[in-house]
Design an enzyme around this catalytic site. Structure first.
Site, PDB file in Angstrom:
ATOM      1  N   CYS A  10      -5.367  -9.392   3.100  1.00 21.89           N
ATOM      2  CA  CYS A  10      -6.543  -8.607   3.889  1.00 21.89           C
ATOM      3  C   CYS A  10      -7.824  -9.418   4.392  1.00 21.89           C
ATOM      4  O   CYS A  10      -8.065  -9.406   5.338  1.00 21.89           O
ATOM      5  CB  CYS A  10      -7.065  -7.538   3.034  1.00 21.89           C
ATOM      6  N   ASN A  56     -14.513  -5.169   3.168  1.00 17.38           N
ATOM      7  CA  ASN A  56     -13.783  -6.413   2.783  1.00 17.38           C
ATOM      8  C   ASN A  56     -14.873  -7.475   3.368  1.00 17.38           C
ATOM      9  O   ASN A  56     -14.665  -8.649   2.636  1.00 17.38           O
ATOM     10  CB  ASN A  56     -12.476  -6.163   3.675  1.00 17.38           C
ATOM     11  N   VAL A  58       0.903  -0.922  -0.047  1.00  9.27           N
ATOM     12  CA  VAL A  58       0.000  -0.089  -0.032  1.00  9.27           C
ATOM     13  C   VAL A  58       0.764   1.329  -0.086  1.00  9.27           C
ATOM     14  O   VAL A  58       0.689   2.255  -0.905  1.00  9.27           O
ATOM     15  CB  VAL A  58      -0.913   0.070   1.238  1.00  9.27           C
TER      16      VAL A  58
HETATM   17  N1  LIG Z   1      -2.290  -5.165   0.472  1.00  8.96           N
HETATM   18  C1  LIG Z   1      -3.291  -4.556   0.332  1.00  8.96           C
HETATM   19  O1  LIG Z   1      -3.915  -5.013  -0.852  1.00  8.96           O
HETATM   20  C2  LIG Z   1      -3.930  -3.693   1.356  1.00  8.96           C
HETATM   21  C3  LIG Z   1      -5.107  -3.033   0.688  1.00  8.96           C
HETATM   22  C4  LIG Z   1      -5.941  -2.019   1.450  1.00  8.96           C
HETATM   23  C5  LIG Z   1      -5.384  -1.859   2.759  1.00  8.96           C
HETATM   24  N2  LIG Z   1      -4.562  -2.663   3.126  1.00  8.96           N
HETATM   25  C6  LIG Z   1      -3.914  -2.355   4.515  1.00  8.96           C
HETATM   26  O2  LIG Z   1      -2.866  -1.527   4.513  1.00  8.96           O
HETATM   27  C7  LIG Z   1      -1.941  -1.649   5.608  1.00  8.96           C
HETATM   28  C8  LIG Z   1      -0.595  -2.108   5.076  1.00  8.96           C
HETATM   29  O3  LIG Z   1      -0.634  -3.209   4.196  1.00  8.96           O
HETATM   30  P1  LIG Z   1       0.493  -3.855   3.380  1.00  8.96           P
HETATM   31  O4  LIG Z   1       0.155  -4.905   2.622  1.00  8.96           O
HETATM   32  O5  LIG Z   1       0.906  -2.683   2.513  1.00  8.96           O
HETATM   33  O6  LIG Z   1       1.658  -4.112   4.414  1.00  8.96           O
HETATM   34  P2  LIG Z   1       3.032  -4.436   3.840  1.00  8.96           P
HETATM   35  O7  LIG Z   1       3.553  -5.728   5.054  1.00  8.96           O
HETATM   36  O8  LIG Z   1       3.190  -4.902   2.582  1.00  8.96           O
HETATM   37  O9  LIG Z   1       3.859  -3.279   4.301  1.00  8.96           O
HETATM   38  C9  LIG Z   1       4.215  -2.634   5.496  1.00  8.96           C
HETATM   39  C10 LIG Z   1       5.489  -2.000   5.634  1.00  8.96           C
HETATM   40  O10 LIG Z   1       5.628  -1.351   6.391  1.00  8.96           O
HETATM   41  C11 LIG Z   1       6.890  -1.558   7.016  1.00  8.96           C
HETATM   42  N3  LIG Z   1       7.079  -1.207   8.597  1.00  8.96           N
HETATM   43  C12 LIG Z   1       6.910  -1.974   9.521  1.00  8.96           C
HETATM   44  N4  LIG Z   1       6.993  -1.205  10.507  1.00  8.96           N
HETATM   45  C13 LIG Z   1       7.524   0.006  10.417  1.00  8.96           C
HETATM   46  C14 LIG Z   1       8.009   1.060  11.125  1.00  8.96           C
HETATM   47  N5  LIG Z   1       7.894   0.982  12.586  1.00  8.96           N
HETATM   48  N6  LIG Z   1       8.265   2.107  10.430  1.00  8.96           N
HETATM   49  C15 LIG Z   1       8.470   2.248   8.988  1.00  8.96           C
HETATM   50  N7  LIG Z   1       7.826   1.188   8.371  1.00  8.96           N
HETATM   51  C16 LIG Z   1       7.773  -0.027   8.934  1.00  8.96           C
HETATM   52  C17 LIG Z   1       7.536  -2.710   6.722  1.00  8.96           C
HETATM   53  O11 LIG Z   1       8.638  -3.173   6.598  1.00  8.96           O
HETATM   54  C18 LIG Z   1       6.687  -2.917   5.262  1.00  8.96           C
HETATM   55  O12 LIG Z   1       7.664  -2.612   4.234  1.00  8.96           O
HETATM   56  C19 LIG Z   1      -2.711  -2.909   6.581  1.00  8.96           C
HETATM   57  O13 LIG Z   1      -3.175  -2.379   7.452  1.00  8.96           O
HETATM   58  C20 LIG Z   1      -3.863  -3.367   5.360  1.00  8.96           C
HETATM   59  O14 LIG Z   1      -4.728  -3.989   5.871  1.00  8.96           O
HETATM   60  C21 LIG Z   1      -3.763  -3.473   2.384  1.00  8.96           C
END
Ligand SMILES: NC(=O)c1ccc[n+]([C@@H]2O[C@H](COP(=O)([O-])OP(=O)(O)OC[C@H]3O[C@@H](n4cnc5c(N)ncnc54)[C@H](O)[C@@H]3O)[C@@H](O)[C@H]2O)c1
Length: 427
Positions: free
Chosen positions: A258, A206, A14
């Protein structure tokens, strides 16, 4: 358009898509991540995930100097008008969302925020998180807003730039309007609401989609039992605008990063609020049973026993056009088959090493290679290239010509004409 300084916290699926798209829209964006190797890779223009169009717009942002990557949280936040939280909210104890990543980041950045800045939550978070963030920040000179994200992996860039709607939950209209300026050049309805409703809406969306898939998988099971064809049923249903034909293809059960965690989180949120969300709990259970029914189909295709037999698998990711295997139904099915003593030979165009969850499986270099000596082939992810493999070539490699097509992707008649026993989902 007013150009803003934006800090994205968490540069995953995201955060990276959102940051690159905001830079594409003209904003100055710094993407922060605490994974140093990821930051180093991104600084050179390499993209650690598979996401169509992302390499191009990241390169565009880097070249224009509008997009940068860093691990320095405090410095990035200090210069930002908008701080966007894109941190993980994985499944925690009792199914509740684990808010550690979000709250730790809030604690770490709160003293560096510029006066007048807005902290925006894009992570999917429990209802009431807005208030908790406000409290944890303890900054009366900083606003907080909820701006849930609806992009889909595999089309995140297109979804971000052409969304169905932009939801902004804020304390006042003025705050919502400031957040909306980030999206000024995007042609989509902006729905300004209160923070709790914005947070609730994301889970509601969702959970509804998961229910829709559970429903069509259940109808597919009935079609299987009575010799009806689910594809004909879906075609007929889709003419009814109250039902619609989108997101209505049966498959090996829903999964991904998700739906599993968000449906469980919502049942937990409901319980905390004094409501027993039985419908959703039943859908989660039905999805688990549906995944087991795919395994049962393979077992019955292999004359009731898979022990010692080679099973070829096409597809490991939870859907096509992504490299994400988090909570993939394919992984669930393979784990169950491994437990039963099957020898798994897998292929996925976006996976280059055997995931730890399915250790002991072999990873082939091509779809065809995976079928060598196999007693059955199971297709679990709808990669378009699988439909192009010639059944005749597969027939020559397999020890028994049986295929379970858990995505109804293959041309059934052609596979049957080439000597295969074909089983789809609901047809
Ligand atoms: N993946 C999807 O399709 C999607 C769609 C809509 C919403 N979301 C929501 O968005 C959020 C993120 O999802 P995602 O799939 O991108 O997760 P992800 O795991 O791909 O990415 C999260 C990132 O955050 C970083 N991170 C963790 N702790 C950190 C910190 N303290 N400081 C800086 N960076 C840090 C990690 O290294 C990672 O790169 C979740 O809540 C998810 O439910 C995801």
């Amino acid at each position: 358009m007013k150009v803003a300084n934006v800090a994205i916290i968490g540069t995953g699926y995201v955060g990276l898509s959102c940051g690159a798209c905001l830079a594409h829209l003209g904003h100055r964006v710094v993407c922060v991540d605490n994974a140093l190797d990821k930051v180093a890779l991104l600084q050179t223009g390499s993209i650690p995930i598979l996401e169509p169009q992302l390499p191009e717009i990241v390169a565009e942002g880097l070249d224009a100097g509008r997009l940068t990557f860093t691990s320095d949280l405090n410095d990035s936040v200090a210069n930002a008008e908008f701080v966007v939280l894109c941190l993980p909210t994985p499944q925690g104890i009792d199914g509740a969302a684990d808010m550690t990543y979000v709250f730790d980041a809030v604690s770490n950045l709160k003293d560096s925020l510029a006066p007048g800045s807005i902290v925006i939550t894009k992570s999917t978070v429990p209802i009431g998180t807005y208030g908790e963030i406000v409290q944890r920040l303890g900054r009366t000179d900083v606003e907080v807003a909820s701006n849930p994200e609806f992009v889909r992996e595999g089309s995140a860039v297109a979804d971000f730039l052409h969304p169905d709607r932009i939801i902004i939950g804020a304390r006042t209209d003025a705050v919502a309007q400031r957040v909306a300026t980030l999206y000024k050049d995007i042609d989509a309805p902006v729905v300004a609401t209160d923070p709790a409703s914005a947070e609730a809406l994301k889970y509601a969306a969702n959970a509804f989609l998961a229910l829709k898939l559970t429903y069509i998988n259940s109808i597919a099971a009935i079609c299987d039992a009575y010799g009806a064809d689910i594809r004909e049923v879906v075609k007929g249903l889709s003419f009814d605008p109250r039902i619609g034909g989108q997101f209505f293809n049966p498959g090996p059960g829903w999964g991904g990063s998700c739906f599993p965690k968000d449906t469980r989180a919502l049942t937990h949120i409901s319980e905390q609020g004094g409501y027993d969300f039985r419908l959703l709990k039943t859908a989660i259970e039905a999805n688990d049973l549906h995944q087991q029914s795919i395994v049962d189909k393979i077992i019955s295709s292999c004359d009731g026993d898979v022990r010692g037999k080679v099973i070829a698998v096409w597809g490991l990711t939870f859907k096509a056009n992504t490299d994400d295997i988090r909570d993939s139904p394919a992984i669930v099915v393979i784990k169950k088959l491994l437990k039963l003593g099957a020898r798994m030979q897998c292929f996925d165009p976006s996976v280059s090493k055997v995931p730890t969850e399915i250790e002991g499986s072999l990873l082939a270099e091509t779809a065809l290679e995976a079928t060598t000596g196999a007693s059955a082939l199971i297709l679990l992810t709808e990669w378009a290239e699988f439909a192009l493999v010639k059944p005749r070539d597969v027939f020559e490699r397999m020890s028994s010509p049986r295929v379970v097509d858990a995505r109804n992707l293959l041309d059934r008649e052609s596979w049957r004409a080439n000597g295969f026993t074909y089983r789809g989902i609901g047809r």
